[in-house]
Enzyme design. Structure first.
Site, PDB file in Angstrom:
ATOM      1  N   SER A 124      31.910  36.390  56.571  1.00 52.55           N
ATOM      2  CA  SER A 124      31.999  35.105  56.620  1.00 52.55           C
ATOM      3  C   SER A 124      31.042  34.508  56.284  1.00 52.55           C
ATOM      4  CB  SER A 124      32.273  34.545  58.067  1.00 52.55           C
ATOM      5  OG  SER A 124      33.408  35.268  58.748  1.00 52.55           O
ATOM      6  N   HIS A 131      27.381  32.338  59.282  1.00 55.70           N
ATOM      7  CA  HIS A 131      27.934  31.456  58.533  1.00 55.70           C
ATOM      8  C   HIS A 131      26.975  30.304  57.768  1.00 55.70           C
ATOM      9  CE1 HIS A 131      32.116  31.533  60.694  1.00 55.70           C
ATOM     10  NE2 HIS A 131      31.684  32.668  60.344  1.00 55.70           N
TER      11      HIS A 131
END
Length: 293
Positions: A196, A242
């Site tokens: 991610s 992230h």
């Protein structure tokens, strides 16, 4: 008394070549003096034999003239440098590595996760490879949404970005964003797996590329905004990975895209090296957050 023939005597020499007189030297190839030839290079007019001929738009050229002409032809480039990309090989390679890693998790989940997942404590203990390997692992079976979302995103935006950036620059953005996400996980003393961070870095890269090329970037802004909100709404998601990947991917791509044209490759190489060194120094010199208390 001699007379001229009514018709010219046929010659085996190429049409347009002057007939040598009785005192003219027989022309020979400039590279092979032992070979008789009546063909000349269209650029330098040196005599050339069949082995030294290179087909040109008109007639033939010698080897040196062809090389000189190739040097003067500008090589095609991707919009931000590098060779143009027809097949996004880096995207497919990254997809394959992630899928193979997930298959390894299916075979032996505990062994793979315990050995290669991103863990701040284990990195601090010297297991540096986790900064990279953790970015190629995903939530283990029976959970499949994690790898499905990341691989769909890579499949959807990877080929276009690779064509814009060039394969090497695209690989640099992906890997540095993945590393940036892992460094953020490390600094906040967390444990995480997943691509991610790299995917969010590609989201940031899309925004930069759209702005640099004058495209409408509002769709990308919505995409980033929605995913950032989901990062904090859905439990169990590593916001550190992230956001770390998003920041590094955006930064690296911006430095790539706005590098001055004359020193583009040098600046881009220095950018990638500088970000890599900064990430390494952060891990070497800064302890994870829980140790600061």
């Amino acid at each position: 008394m001699s007379t001229q023939p009514d018709h010219p005597i046929p010659s085996d020499r190429p049409e347009g070549q002057a007939q040598p007189g009785p005192h003219d030297a027989v022309p020979t190839c400039y590279r092979h003096p032992d070979r008789e030839t009546y063909v000349r290079c269209q650029r330098c007019e040196r005599s050339i034999c069949p082995d030294c001929m290179r087909a040109a738009s008109v007639g033939h050229q010698c080897v040196e003239c062809v090389h000189e002409g190739n040097r003067s032809v500008r090589r095609a480039e991707a919009p931000f440098g590098g060779r143009p990309v027809s097949t996004p090989v880096v995207t497919w390679a990254l997809l394959a590595i992630n899928v193979l890693a997930y298959l390894a998790e299916i075979v032996d989940t505990d062994a793979v996760i315990n050995r290669f997942a991103m863990s701040s404590y284990d990195v601090m203990m010297g297991e540096w490879w986790r900064l990279v390997t953790g970015a190629f692992l995903h939530s283990p079976p029976p959970s499949y949404w994690h790898i499905l979302f990341n691989m769909w995103a890579l499949y959807a935006i990877g080929p276009q970005l690779e064509r814009m950036l060039g394969s090497l620059r695209f690989a640099a953005v992906y890997l540095l964003a993945a590393l940036g996400g892992s460094v953020a996980v490390y600094l906040f003393g967390a444990v995480a797996v997943g691509a991610s961070g790299a995917i969010y870095g590609l989201f940031g890269a899309m925004f930069v590329v759209a702005r640099r090329l004058g495209y409408d970037a509002r769709g990308v802004i919505w995409l980033i905004g929605i995913n950032v909100v989901l990062t904090f709404v859905i439990p169990g998601i590593s916001w550190q990975g992230h956001l770390g990947g998003l920041v590094i991917g955006t930064l690296v791509t911006a430095l790539f895209a706005y590098a001055p044209a004359k020193q583009r490759t040098t600046v881009q190489l220095a950018t990638a090296a500088g970000v890599l060194v900064a990430c390494v120094l952060l891990v070497m010199l800064v302890p994870p957050l829980p140790l600061w208390a």
